[in-house]
Enzyme design. Structure first.
Site, PDB file in Angstrom:
ATOM      1  CG  HIS A 143      35.931  47.047  33.834  1.00 45.93           C
ATOM      2  ND1 HIS A 143      36.434  47.541  35.031  1.00 45.93           N
ATOM      3  CD2 HIS A 143      36.771  46.046  33.483  1.00 45.93           C
ATOM      4  CE1 HIS A 143      37.529  46.877  35.359  1.00 45.93           C
ATOM      5  NE2 HIS A 143      37.749  45.965  34.446  1.00 45.93           N
TER       6      HIS A 143
ATOM      7  CG  ASP B  63      34.723  49.734  36.959  1.00 48.57           C
ATOM      8  OD1 ASP B  63      33.844  48.961  36.542  1.00 48.57           O
ATOM      9  OD2 ASP B  63      35.918  49.680  36.598  1.00 48.57           O
TER      10      ASP B  63
ATOM     11  CB  SER C 276      39.041  44.080  37.126  1.00 42.16           C
ATOM     12  OG  SER C 276      40.045  44.831  36.516  1.00 42.16           O
TER      13      SER C 276
END
Length: 228
Positions: free
Chosen positions: A54, A84, A163
């Site tokens: 992402h 992801d 992230s």
């Protein structure tokens, strides 16, 4: 029985940081109108790096910045929204420091209640070291793409920009990849209480299987071994 003497927690954190910060990355996707920032890390000496799918799923030029401030262009080689994870090839001319990976399913590498560490780029402040407690090593949560995936749940301050950063055990090996945090929501469809302060990570077992499927080299650390 007698309680054994354990290593000082601060010393452990310093060792984990010293051995892994040189392989950590800030990841950017820049277009004419926006810049997305996240985290990543090298998994081998040839410029192959891991981040979240992402983080790099928007259009724009991808580049990374290492802990010394050096910037390099990068491109997405492989991406899987269901876990992801994305693999980047960074344009580098020299061999890179890289992180080593341990199997998250082996309790010798990670167990509920363990202190773990993560290096990332929260709020685009630069590469920072953080710590958390493993709340659970096996929960199933929806990621940002809407896919339900097996996750590590962390009692710690995961922030936007973390992230794609590496989750590291006390031996300095990667046991997961940070992908988000739970905030203002509940895993229950009936209970609507807010949840705060819980981070989520992809288990390293899934990362290793993805790297193997993509024929990307990585170094496995045997159970309980340190990277230093």
């Amino acid at each position: 029985g007698r309680i054994g003497v354990t290593a000082d927690a601060a010393s452990t954190g310093r060792l984990v940081a010293a051995n892994n910060m040189p392989a950590a990355l800030r990841v950017f996707v820049e277009s004419a109108t926006s810049r997305v920032s996240g985290s990543g890390f090298y998994v081998n000496k040839d410029g192959y790096a891991v981040t979240n799918a992402h983080v790099v799923d928007s259009s724009g030029n991808i580049y990374v910045e290492d802990y010394e401030g050096g910037t390099h262009s990068a491109r997405v080689l492989y991406s899987d929204a269901s876990i992801d994870i994305a693999v980047l090839k960074v344009d580098v001319a020299v061999e890179q420091s890289f992180m080593k990976i341990a199997d998250s399913e082996d309790p010798a590498n990670m167990y509920c209640g363990d202190v773990v560490y993560f290096i990332g780029n929260p709020s685009n402040l630069g590469l920072l070291m953080s710590s958390a407690l493993v709340s659970s090593s096996e929960v199933y949560l929806k990621n940002q793409s809407g896919h339900t995936q097996k996750s590590i749940l962390l009692d710690g301050d995961v922030n936007h920009g973390n992230s794609g950063g590496a989750l590291l055990n006390k031996n300095g090996a990667v046991v997961g990849v940070i992908y988000g945090r739970m905030e203002n929501n509940s895993a229950s469809s009936t209970q609507k209480d807010d949840i705060y302060g819980l981070g989520t990570a992809v288990p390293s077992k899934d990362l290793m299987e993805f790297l193997q499927a993509c024929n990307v080299d990585y170094t496995l650390v045997k159970a309980g071994e340190s990277v230093w």
